[in-house]
Motif scaffolding. Structure first.
Motif, PDB file in Angstrom:
ATOM      1  N   MET A   1      48.709  11.417  15.585  1.00 32.15           N
ATOM      2  CA  MET A   1      48.258  12.485  16.460  1.00 32.15           C
ATOM      3  C   MET A   1      48.274  13.794  15.697  1.00 32.15           C
ATOM      4  SD  MET A   1      50.272  11.800  19.987  1.00 32.15           S
ATOM      5  CE  MET A   1      49.811  10.442  20.994  1.00 32.15           C
ATOM      6  N   THR A   2      47.418  14.681  16.070  1.00 27.62           N
ATOM      7  CA  THR A   2      47.364  15.989  15.458  1.00 27.62           C
ATOM      8  C   THR A   2      47.985  17.010  16.391  1.00 27.62           C
ATOM      9  OG1 THR A   2      45.322  15.380  14.348  1.00 27.62           O
ATOM     10  CG2 THR A   2      45.826  17.723  14.483  1.00 27.62           C
ATOM     11  N   SER A   3      48.815  17.855  15.837  1.00 23.90           N
ATOM     12  CA  SER A   3      49.474  18.872  16.645  1.00 23.90           C
ATOM     13  C   SER A   3      48.475  19.930  17.088  1.00 23.90           C
ATOM     14  CB  SER A   3      50.609  19.516  15.844  1.00 23.90           C
ATOM     15  OG  SER A   3      51.225  20.515  16.602  1.00 23.90           O
ATOM     16  N   ARG A  23      58.149  22.528  23.846  1.00 24.96           N
ATOM     17  CA  ARG A  23      56.893  22.793  23.132  1.00 24.96           C
ATOM     18  C   ARG A  23      56.419  21.556  22.386  1.00 24.96           C
ATOM     19  NH1 ARG A  23      57.496  27.337  19.167  1.00 24.96           N
ATOM     20  NH2 ARG A  23      55.368  26.737  18.665  1.00 24.96           N
ATOM     21  N   ALA A  24      57.341  20.864  21.741  1.00 25.82           N
ATOM     22  CA  ALA A  24      56.976  19.675  20.976  1.00 25.82           C
ATOM     23  C   ALA A  24      56.445  18.568  21.891  1.00 25.82           C
ATOM     24  CB  ALA A  24      58.181  19.181  20.177  1.00 25.82           C
ATOM     25  N   MET A  25      57.136  18.312  23.001  1.00 23.75           N
ATOM     26  CA  MET A  25      56.667  17.287  23.941  1.00 23.75           C
ATOM     27  C   MET A  25      55.293  17.642  24.490  1.00 23.75           C
ATOM     28  SD  MET A  25      58.660  14.638  24.381  1.00 23.75           S
ATOM     29  CE  MET A  25      58.318  13.994  26.009  1.00 23.75           C
ATOM     30  N   ASN A  26      55.112  18.882  24.892  1.00 19.88           N
ATOM     31  CA  ASN A  26      53.839  19.302  25.471  1.00 19.88           C
ATOM     32  C   ASN A  26      52.707  19.314  24.451  1.00 19.88           C
ATOM     33  OD1 ASN A  26      55.005  19.502  27.992  1.00 19.88           O
ATOM     34  ND2 ASN A  26      55.362  21.688  27.829  1.00 19.88           N
ATOM     35  N   SER A  27      53.043  19.372  23.162  1.00 14.78           N
ATOM     36  CA  SER A  27      52.023  19.330  22.112  1.00 14.78           C
ATOM     37  C   SER A  27      51.448  17.924  21.955  1.00 14.78           C
ATOM     38  CB  SER A  27      52.599  19.790  20.769  1.00 14.78           C
ATOM     39  OG  SER A  27      53.359  18.760  20.158  1.00 14.78           O
ATOM     40  N   GLY A  28      52.249  16.917  22.318  1.00 11.93           N
ATOM     41  CA  GLY A  28      51.810  15.535  22.156  1.00 11.93           C
ATOM     42  C   GLY A  28      51.882  15.027  20.735  1.00 11.93           C
ATOM     43  N   ASP A  29      52.552  15.756  19.852  1.00 15.21           N
ATOM     44  CA  ASP A  29      52.614  15.404  18.436  1.00 15.21           C
ATOM     45  C   ASP A  29      53.889  14.599  18.157  1.00 15.21           C
ATOM     46  OD1 ASP A  29      53.371  15.655  15.600  1.00 15.21           O
ATOM     47  OD2 ASP A  29      51.595  16.912  15.466  1.00 15.21           O
ATOM     48  N   LEU A  30      53.718  13.315  17.855  1.00 18.88           N
ATOM     49  CA  LEU A  30      54.842  12.415  17.638  1.00 18.88           C
ATOM     50  C   LEU A  30      55.768  12.899  16.522  1.00 18.88           C
ATOM     51  CD1 LEU A  30      56.268   9.703  18.202  1.00 18.88           C
ATOM     52  CD2 LEU A  30      54.703   8.674  16.535  1.00 18.88           C
ATOM     53  N   ASP A  31      55.209  13.263  15.376  1.00 17.51           N
ATOM     54  CA  ASP A  31      56.044  13.693  14.250  1.00 17.51           C
ATOM     55  C   ASP A  31      56.845  14.939  14.584  1.00 17.51           C
ATOM     56  OD1 ASP A  31      55.171  11.580  12.681  1.00 17.51           O
ATOM     57  OD2 ASP A  31      53.534  12.735  11.787  1.00 17.51           O
ATOM     58  N   VAL A  33      57.916  15.889  17.621  1.00 17.50           N
ATOM     59  CA  VAL A  33      59.014  15.512  18.521  1.00 17.50           C
ATOM     60  C   VAL A  33      60.119  14.814  17.731  1.00 17.50           C
ATOM     61  CG1 VAL A  33      59.691  14.097  20.510  1.00 17.50           C
ATOM     62  CG2 VAL A  33      57.533  15.375  20.559  1.00 17.50           C
ATOM     63  N   LEU A  34      59.758  13.830  16.941  1.00 21.43           N
ATOM     64  CA  LEU A  34      60.765  13.071  16.196  1.00 21.43           C
ATOM     65  C   LEU A  34      61.505  13.934  15.189  1.00 21.43           C
ATOM     66  CD1 LEU A  34      58.890   9.695  15.649  1.00 21.43           C
ATOM     67  CD2 LEU A  34      60.664  10.228  17.346  1.00 21.43           C
ATOM     68  N   LYS A  59      59.258   4.249  21.649  1.00 22.54           N
ATOM     69  CA  LYS A  59      59.335   4.742  23.031  1.00 22.54           C
ATOM     70  C   LYS A  59      58.738   6.149  23.133  1.00 22.54           C
ATOM     71  CE  LYS A  59      61.459   3.414  26.594  1.00 22.54           C
ATOM     72  NZ  LYS A  59      60.937   2.551  27.648  1.00 22.54           N
ATOM     73  N   VAL A  60      59.051   7.014  22.176  1.00 22.46           N
ATOM     74  CA  VAL A  60      58.484   8.361  22.173  1.00 22.46           C
ATOM     75  C   VAL A  60      56.967   8.276  22.044  1.00 22.46           C
ATOM     76  CG1 VAL A  60      58.365  10.572  20.951  1.00 22.46           C
ATOM     77  CG2 VAL A  60      60.574   9.450  21.265  1.00 22.46           C
ATOM     78  N   ARG A  61      56.475   7.436  21.129  1.00 23.49           N
ATOM     79  CA  ARG A  61      55.027   7.280  20.944  1.00 23.49           C
ATOM     80  C   ARG A  61      54.356   6.839  22.245  1.00 23.49           C
ATOM     81  NH1 ARG A  61      51.430   3.812  20.743  1.00 23.49           N
ATOM     82  NH2 ARG A  61      52.800   2.016  20.752  1.00 23.49           N
TER      83      ARG A  61
END
Length: 132
Positions: A1-3, A23-31, A33-34, A59-61
């Motif tokens: 995914m792209t941030s 912010r990270a969760m709402n961005s949808g960017d797996l890397d 968040v992790l 699970k996050v993905r």
């Protein structure tokens, strides 16, 4: 995914970690968040079922594919040395999709965070169901 946001780095202030996580969760960017978790982190995304490592990453993905929108407020923080306990009121909404109905979740999270050798704080225990 792209941030869709500029790169989020873990913070040097543990009281800022909740806002960064939102912010990270709402961005949808797996890397992104992790990157806010320590390598040995444990998450309890289902009460009584702690997960870590590859299982947590998967699970996050899966969760990010649902396009959740989150808000959260830091209720309390207690810092001692390189460890902190964060108590967080959170709200998470998942929009309806082709194979699922819309969902609305709320809770009080208990998060343990640790300062790493780089001086940045990351989640080591993520328990969004601290009140369960």
């Amino acid at each position: 995914m792209t941030s869709t946001i500029s790169k989020i780095e873990p913070t040097t202030d543990p009281t800022e970690l909740t806002a960064l996580y939102v912010r990270a969760m709402n961005s949808g960017d797996l890397d992104t968040v992790l990157g806010l978790y320590a390598d040995d982190a444990v998450s309890v995304w289902e009460p009584g079922n702690p997960i870590s490592g590859a299982e947590h990453q998967e699970k996050v993905r899966e969760y990010l594919e649902l396009k959740p929108k989150m808000s959260a407020t830091l209720r309390e923080s207690h810092v001692t040395g390189d460890t902190a306990l964060l108590v967080v009121d959170w709200v998470l909404d998942i929009p309806a999709g082709e194979d699922h109905e819309a969902e609305h979740h709320t809770g009080i999270g208990l998060d343990v965070v640790r300062k790493g050798p780089d001086g940045r704080w990351r989640y080591v225990i993520d328990n969004p169901f601290g009140d369960a």
